[in-house]
Design a protein around this motif. Structure first.
Motif, PDB file in Angstrom:
ATOM      1  N   ASP A 212       0.882   3.989  -3.021  1.00 59.06           N
ATOM      2  CA  ASP A 212       0.552   5.389  -2.760  1.00 59.06           C
ATOM      3  C   ASP A 212       1.689   6.323  -3.166  1.00 59.06           C
ATOM      4  O   ASP A 212       1.452   7.402  -3.703  1.00 59.06           O
ATOM      5  CB  ASP A 212       0.206   5.582  -1.282  1.00 59.06           C
ATOM      6  CG  ASP A 212      -1.077   4.869  -0.883  1.00 59.06           C
ATOM      7  OD1 ASP A 212      -1.842   4.440  -1.781  1.00 59.06           O
ATOM      8  OD2 ASP A 212      -1.311   4.726   0.337  1.00 59.06           O
TER       9      ASP A 212
ATOM     10  N   THR B 298       0.828  -1.206   0.000  1.00 59.03           N
ATOM     11  CA  THR B 298       0.000   0.000   0.000  1.00 59.03           C
ATOM     12  C   THR B 298       0.860   1.252   0.000  1.00 59.03           C
ATOM     13  O   THR B 298       0.598   2.208  -0.739  1.00 59.03           O
ATOM     14  CB  THR B 298      -0.945   0.002   1.223  1.00 59.03           C
ATOM     15  OG1 THR B 298      -1.711  -1.199   1.207  1.00 59.03           O
ATOM     16  CG2 THR B 298      -1.870   1.195   1.207  1.00 59.03           C
TER      17      THR B 298
ATOM     18  N   LYS C 225       1.365   9.303  -5.996  1.00 56.58           N
ATOM     19  CA  LYS C 225       1.654  10.710  -5.675  1.00 56.58           C
ATOM     20  C   LYS C 225       2.850  11.244  -6.459  1.00 56.58           C
ATOM     21  O   LYS C 225       3.161  12.425  -6.382  1.00 56.58           O
ATOM     22  CB  LYS C 225       1.941  10.855  -4.182  1.00 56.58           C
ATOM     23  CG  LYS C 225       0.745  10.594  -3.305  1.00 56.58           C
ATOM     24  CD  LYS C 225       1.142  10.700  -1.849  1.00 56.58           C
ATOM     25  CE  LYS C 225       0.001  10.319  -0.934  1.00 56.58           C
ATOM     26  NZ  LYS C 225       0.406  10.316   0.482  1.00 56.58           N
TER      27      LYS C 225
END
Length: 115
Positions: free
Chosen positions: A57, A53, A61
């Motif tokens: 992420d 995760t 980003k």
């Protein structure tokens, strides 16, 4: 995505957690998403889910990019270090110092009265 051959990392379920963390750096968001789905449906290991995760992420980003390596490439796998028990020789002091001759009472770590 239940078939092992569809996973972006071969033999994913047999790899130790430490090795997975390094191999997922080569994957894009799609590959990470596939592994997340597989992990949630099978072993559901919290540390692996967290690593997947976090990496997904970071890619989303723009804070990270896939490393460009081959996740299927041969890599040395890290084996856990064995735990040392009470009876192991590691716990015993090693008194491998030679005896000194001629000077009474100056032989370190040895009691001259025990025989």
């Amino acid at each position: 995505m239940s078939n092992q051959t569809e996973l972006p990392i071969p033999d994913y379920d047999q790899l130790p957690e430490g090795s997975l963390v390094h191999r997922i750096r080569t994957l894009d968001e799609q590959g990470l998403h596939a592994l997340l789905e597989h992990e949630r449906g099978h072993a559901n290991r919290p540390s692996v889910l967290q690593a997947l995760t976090h990496r997904r992420d970071a890619l989303a980003k723009g804070e990270a990019e896939p490393s460009g390596g081959d996740p299927a490439a041969a890599q040395p796998e890290v084996t856990p270090t064995p735990e040392v028990g009470a009876g192991d020789p590691v716990d015993q002091t090693d008194n491998n110092q030679p005896l000194r001759h001629g000077v009474a009472g100056q032989t370190p770590n040895r009691n001259p009265r025990t025989r």
